[in-house]
Write an enzyme that holds these catalytic residues in place. Structure first.
Site, PDB file in Angstrom:
ATOM      1  N   CYS A   1      24.996 -10.786   4.844  1.00  0.00           N
ATOM      2  CA  CYS A   1      25.944 -11.779   4.328  1.00  0.00           C
ATOM      3  C   CYS A   1      25.392 -12.627   3.187  1.00  0.00           C
ATOM      4  O   CYS A   1      26.096 -13.504   2.680  1.00  0.00           O
ATOM      5  CB  CYS A   1      26.425 -12.691   5.459  1.00  0.00           C
TER       6      CYS A   1
ATOM      7  N   CYS B   1      19.940 -12.775   3.772  1.00  0.00           N
ATOM      8  CA  CYS B   1      20.422 -11.882   4.822  1.00  0.00           C
ATOM      9  C   CYS B   1      20.996 -10.616   4.193  1.00  0.00           C
ATOM     10  O   CYS B   1      21.814 -10.705   3.279  1.00  0.00           O
ATOM     11  CB  CYS B   1      21.485 -12.607   5.649  1.00  0.00           C
TER      12      CYS B   1
ATOM     13  N   CYS C   1       8.629 -13.630  12.913  1.00  0.00           N
ATOM     14  CA  CYS C   1       8.279 -12.222  12.724  1.00  0.00           C
ATOM     15  C   CYS C   1       9.570 -11.467  12.453  1.00  0.00           C
ATOM     16  O   CYS C   1      10.367 -11.227  13.360  1.00  0.00           O
ATOM     17  CB  CYS C   1       7.592 -11.731  14.000  1.00  0.00           C
TER      18      CYS C   1
HETATM   19 ZN   LIG Z   1      23.829 -13.081   7.667  1.00  0.00          ZN
END
Ligand SMILES: [Zn+2]
Length: 162
Positions: free
Chosen positions: A81, A78, A150
């Site tokens: 994070c 991510c 996606c």
């Molecule tokens: Zn995250």
């Protein structure tokens, strides 16, 4: 003026995600505090594009992102994070111009959200740990799951396997 933060009393303060090493090794499930930041904090941390996509559910223009045509081995974390989200082993050529995967790296690490914006019934995918919008999942993917996650390149950070 900052926008008022939405009430989050009903949302869990702790979530379970599975930790992965940068080499893609599954370590263990852990309970972590949900990452909650203000609009201003996210805006400082992220590029404008990544901010609009992850925090306001925007979508990058097809073929514009940096990962749709990437074939290297590694994992995708991510951008907000660092939670592990996808493994290159499940990436496939979808022809859409967005990086596409047939499964997340761990079911716990992503959250499905019903999305009815733009008059379509779709399932949005968010990061479990920080609630970043990542993309959508569709049921026209390849075997073995027949799912197509996606994703937006801008929501992801690729960690190449060394
Ligand atoms: Zn995250």
């Amino acid at each position: 003026m900052l926008e008022a933060a939405p009430a989050t009393a009903s949302e869990p303060k702790e979530v379970t995600v599975v930790l992965f090493s940068d080499a893609g090794q599954r370590i263990k499930p852990v309970r972590v505090a949900r990452v909650v930041k203000t609009e201003e904090e996210w805006r400082k941390q992220l590029s404008g594009n990544a901010f609009e996509i992850t925090r306001h559910a925007d979508t990058e223009i097809a073929y514009s992102g940096k990962y749709w045509n990437l074939h290297d081995k590694g994992i995708y974390r991510c951008i907000c994070c660092d939670n592990a989200l996808f493994d290159s082993a499940t990436k496939f050529e979808s022809g859409t111009g967005w990086p596409s995967f047939w499964a997340p790296i761990a079911a716990e690490n992503v959250t499905e959200i019903r999305d009815t914006t733009f008059g379509m019934a779709r399932t949005a995918i968010a990061c479990t740990e920080c609630d970043a919008h990542l993309g959508h999942v569709f049921d026209d993917g390849p075997k073995p799951t027949h799912l197509r996650y996606c994703m937006n390149s801008a929501s992801l950070r690729f960690v190449k396997q060394s």
